[in-house]
Design a protein around this motif. Structure first.
Motif, PDB file in Angstrom:
ATOM      1  N   GLY A  33      -2.469   6.060   9.525  1.00 51.87           N
ATOM      2  CA  GLY A  33      -1.444   5.653  10.482  1.00 51.87           C
ATOM      3  C   GLY A  33      -0.300   4.862   9.890  1.00 51.87           C
ATOM      4  O   GLY A  33       0.691   4.600  10.573  1.00 51.87           O
ATOM      5  N   GLU A  34      -0.427   4.457   8.615  1.00 47.69           N
ATOM      6  CA  GLU A  34       0.646   3.683   7.990  1.00 47.69           C
ATOM      7  C   GLU A  34       1.708   4.612   7.408  1.00 47.69           C
ATOM      8  O   GLU A  34       1.390   5.597   6.743  1.00 47.69           O
ATOM      9  CB  GLU A  34       0.090   2.775   6.892  1.00 47.69           C
ATOM     10  CG  GLU A  34      -0.757   1.634   7.415  1.00 47.69           C
ATOM     11  CD  GLU A  34      -1.227   0.696   6.322  1.00 47.69           C
ATOM     12  OE1 GLU A  34      -1.621  -0.447   6.645  1.00 47.69           O
ATOM     13  OE2 GLU A  34      -1.205   1.088   5.135  1.00 47.69           O
ATOM     14  N   SER A  35       2.950   4.269   7.665  1.00 48.34           N
ATOM     15  CA  SER A  35       4.094   5.023   7.162  1.00 48.34           C
ATOM     16  C   SER A  35       5.270   4.072   7.030  1.00 48.34           C
ATOM     17  O   SER A  35       5.187   2.905   7.441  1.00 48.34           O
ATOM     18  CB  SER A  35       4.458   6.165   8.120  1.00 48.34           C
ATOM     19  OG  SER A  35       4.912   5.632   9.365  1.00 48.34           O
ATOM     20  N   LEU A  36       6.362   4.551   6.481  1.00 48.38           N
ATOM     21  CA  LEU A  36       7.544   3.704   6.391  1.00 48.38           C
ATOM     22  C   LEU A  36       8.010   3.281   7.780  1.00 48.38           C
ATOM     23  O   LEU A  36       8.458   2.144   7.979  1.00 48.38           O
ATOM     24  CB  LEU A  36       8.661   4.442   5.654  1.00 48.38           C
ATOM     25  CG  LEU A  36       8.474   4.663   4.144  1.00 48.38           C
ATOM     26  CD1 LEU A  36       9.683   5.387   3.561  1.00 48.38           C
ATOM     27  CD2 LEU A  36       8.266   3.336   3.424  1.00 48.38           C
ATOM     28  N   ARG A  37       7.897   4.188   8.745  1.00 46.37           N
ATOM     29  CA  ARG A  37       8.339   3.850  10.098  1.00 46.37           C
ATOM     30  C   ARG A  37       7.446   2.770  10.709  1.00 46.37           C
ATOM     31  O   ARG A  37       7.953   1.812  11.322  1.00 46.37           O
ATOM     32  CB  ARG A  37       8.340   5.095  10.979  1.00 46.37           C
ATOM     33  CG  ARG A  37       8.891   4.832  12.383  1.00 46.37           C
ATOM     34  CD  ARG A  37       8.863   6.081  13.240  1.00 46.37           C
ATOM     35  NE  ARG A  37       9.402   5.811  14.556  1.00 46.37           N
ATOM     36  CZ  ARG A  37      10.675   5.900  14.886  1.00 46.37           C
ATOM     37  NH1 ARG A  37      11.556   6.246  13.963  1.00 46.37           N
ATOM     38  NH2 ARG A  37      11.083   5.638  16.112  1.00 46.37           N
ATOM     39  N   GLU A  57       9.100   9.790  10.452  1.00 41.16           N
ATOM     40  CA  GLU A  57       7.683  10.057  10.254  1.00 41.16           C
ATOM     41  C   GLU A  57       7.526  11.146   9.188  1.00 41.16           C
ATOM     42  O   GLU A  57       8.460  11.902   8.932  1.00 41.16           O
ATOM     43  CB  GLU A  57       7.048  10.521  11.575  1.00 41.16           C
ATOM     44  CG  GLU A  57       7.022   9.446  12.645  1.00 41.16           C
ATOM     45  CD  GLU A  57       6.075   8.304  12.298  1.00 41.16           C
ATOM     46  OE1 GLU A  57       5.337   8.430  11.289  1.00 41.16           O
ATOM     47  OE2 GLU A  57       6.071   7.298  13.016  1.00 41.16           O
ATOM     48  N   PRO A  58       6.364  11.251   8.572  1.00 39.97           N
ATOM     49  CA  PRO A  58       6.164  12.234   7.502  1.00 39.97           C
ATOM     50  C   PRO A  58       6.567  13.653   7.879  1.00 39.97           C
ATOM     51  O   PRO A  58       7.070  14.398   7.052  1.00 39.97           O
ATOM     52  CB  PRO A  58       4.660  12.158   7.226  1.00 39.97           C
ATOM     53  CG  PRO A  58       4.307  10.745   7.580  1.00 39.97           C
ATOM     54  CD  PRO A  58       5.183  10.402   8.754  1.00 39.97           C
ATOM     55  N   PRO A  81      11.799  15.056   4.307  1.00 45.78           N
ATOM     56  CA  PRO A  81      11.211  14.972   2.975  1.00 45.78           C
ATOM     57  C   PRO A  81      11.208  13.593   2.367  1.00 45.78           C
ATOM     58  O   PRO A  81      10.475  13.328   1.430  1.00 45.78           O
ATOM     59  CB  PRO A  81      12.086  15.925   2.145  1.00 45.78           C
ATOM     60  CG  PRO A  81      13.419  15.869   2.832  1.00 45.78           C
ATOM     61  CD  PRO A  81      13.111  15.730   4.283  1.00 45.78           C
ATOM     62  N   ASN A  82      12.027  12.652   2.875  1.00 49.24           N
ATOM     63  CA  ASN A  82      12.150  11.337   2.238  1.00 49.24           C
ATOM     64  C   ASN A  82      11.428  10.241   2.999  1.00 49.24           C
ATOM     65  O   ASN A  82      11.726   9.074   2.856  1.00 49.24           O
ATOM     66  CB  ASN A  82      13.640  10.956   2.105  1.00 49.24           C
ATOM     67  CG  ASN A  82      14.384  11.896   1.205  1.00 49.24           C
ATOM     68  OD1 ASN A  82      13.831  12.381   0.217  1.00 49.24           O
ATOM     69  ND2 ASN A  82      15.619  12.195   1.555  1.00 49.24           N
ATOM     70  N   SER A  83      10.471  10.612   3.832  1.00 47.04           N
ATOM     71  CA  SER A  83       9.867   9.626   4.708  1.00 47.04           C
ATOM     72  C   SER A  83       8.687   8.912   4.103  1.00 47.04           C
ATOM     73  O   SER A  83       8.314   7.849   4.542  1.00 47.04           O
ATOM     74  CB  SER A  83       9.420  10.305   6.015  1.00 47.04           C
ATOM     75  OG  SER A  83       8.521  11.345   5.711  1.00 47.04           O
ATOM     76  N   SER A  84       8.052   9.441   3.118  1.00 43.30           N
ATOM     77  CA  SER A  84       6.872   8.811   2.543  1.00 43.30           C
ATOM     78  C   SER A  84       7.225   8.050   1.301  1.00 43.30           C
ATOM     79  O   SER A  84       8.202   8.366   0.616  1.00 43.30           O
ATOM     80  CB  SER A  84       5.798   9.861   2.218  1.00 43.30           C
ATOM     81  OG  SER A  84       6.304  10.793   1.271  1.00 43.30           O
ATOM     82  N   ARG A 118       0.831  -1.209   0.000  1.00 47.05           N
ATOM     83  CA  ARG A 118       0.000   0.000   0.000  1.00 47.05           C
ATOM     84  C   ARG A 118       0.857   1.247   0.000  1.00 47.05           C
ATOM     85  O   ARG A 118       0.549   2.239  -0.690  1.00 47.05           O
ATOM     86  CB  ARG A 118      -0.943  -0.016   1.207  1.00 47.05           C
ATOM     87  CG  ARG A 118      -2.070  -1.027   1.070  1.00 47.05           C
ATOM     88  CD  ARG A 118      -3.115  -0.852   2.172  1.00 47.05           C
ATOM     89  NE  ARG A 118      -2.594  -1.176   3.481  1.00 47.05           N
ATOM     90  CZ  ARG A 118      -2.597  -2.400   4.013  1.00 47.05           C
ATOM     91  NH1 ARG A 118      -3.078  -3.428   3.306  1.00 47.05           N
ATOM     92  NH2 ARG A 118      -2.128  -2.617   5.224  1.00 47.05           N
ATOM     93  N   LEU A 119       1.940   1.219   0.768  1.00 49.55           N
ATOM     94  CA  LEU A 119       2.862   2.350   0.770  1.00 49.55           C
ATOM     95  C   LEU A 119       3.522   2.505  -0.595  1.00 49.55           C
ATOM     96  O   LEU A 119       3.689   3.626  -1.102  1.00 49.55           O
ATOM     97  CB  LEU A 119       3.927   2.153   1.855  1.00 49.55           C
ATOM     98  CG  LEU A 119       3.448   2.291   3.305  1.00 49.55           C
ATOM     99  CD1 LEU A 119       4.498   1.740   4.261  1.00 49.55           C
ATOM    100  CD2 LEU A 119       3.142   3.750   3.627  1.00 49.55           C
TER     101      LEU A 119
END
Length: 208
Positions: A140-144, A198-199, A203-206, A131-132
């Motif tokens: 609530g979903e993120s790379l972290r 986190e977002p 800038p490179n978190s998403s 999904r990411l």
């Protein structure tokens, strides 16, 4: 001719033949039991070897799938995944699913239960990563969060491995895993998750 002597002789011959027949039947039964026992031992050995091979491959493919998920997260952090990146993840997923399907037909419940928990966790992490990757995360979903979920896979993998080892008779002590020092992969997740911000942190978190 002495009729009595003839009867005695006939009875003696019959007794000898009957005794030999009974002895032969007894020997045949003993041989049959021996063959049955030998076959049972062979079947047990073959079944154990089949489980050992299946467990080894399932454990290997589970670790490779978890590692591929981690690698894919790093790819998404740094750039847009290419076809080769996506194919590599899908291949490890498919390999694990094949081994998991085989294990369901071989492993006892004592192994299936922890393996099922790992399978469910791998599926959830894979779904979150995809999904990411596709830019359609759930709230609530993120790379972290995906990295944290991926890290939790290692303890489930170790639980499955210990269940496999007990089933194979490699260890009969259920407390062995508790006494064994934790491996680096199952320690504090901070070193891994700190690589994913986190977002609001950068800038490179998403995912792209």
């Amino acid at each position: 001719m002495d009729f009595g002597a003839v009867l005695i002789a006939v009875a003696g011959v019959a007794g000898t033949l009957g005794g030999a027949l009974l002895t032969q039947r007894g020997a045949d039964r003993a041989k049959r039991r021996e063959l049955e026992m030998t076959q049972a031992i062979q079947d047990t050995r073959e079944n154990r070897e089949l489980r050992r091979r299946c467990y080894s491959e399932l454990h290997r493919d589970a670790r490779q799938f978890a590692t591929a998920l981690s690698r894919h997260l790093y790819v998404m952090r740094d750039r847009t995944p290419g076809d080769e990146d996506i194919r590599a993840l899908e291949e490890t997923k498919d390999a694990f699913r094949d081994r998991w399907s085989e294990a369901l037909m071989i492993a006892p419940d004592a192994v299936v239960v922890p393996a099922h928990e790992l399978n469910e966790a791998l599926t959830r992490v894979y779904g979150q990563v995809k999904r990411l990757e596709q830019g359609n995360p759930r709230p609530g979903e993120s790379l972290r969060s995906a990295a944290e979920a991926q890290h939790a896979l290692w303890s489930l993998t170790e639980a499955m491995r210990e269940a496999m080892r007990r089933d194979l008779g490699i260890t009969g002590d259920a407390d062995e895993a508790a006494r064994r020092p934790a491996s680096p992969s199952s320690d504090d997740p901070t070193p891994l998750t700190s690589d994913f911000q986190e977002p609001s942190d950068g800038p490179n978190s998403s995912a792209r």
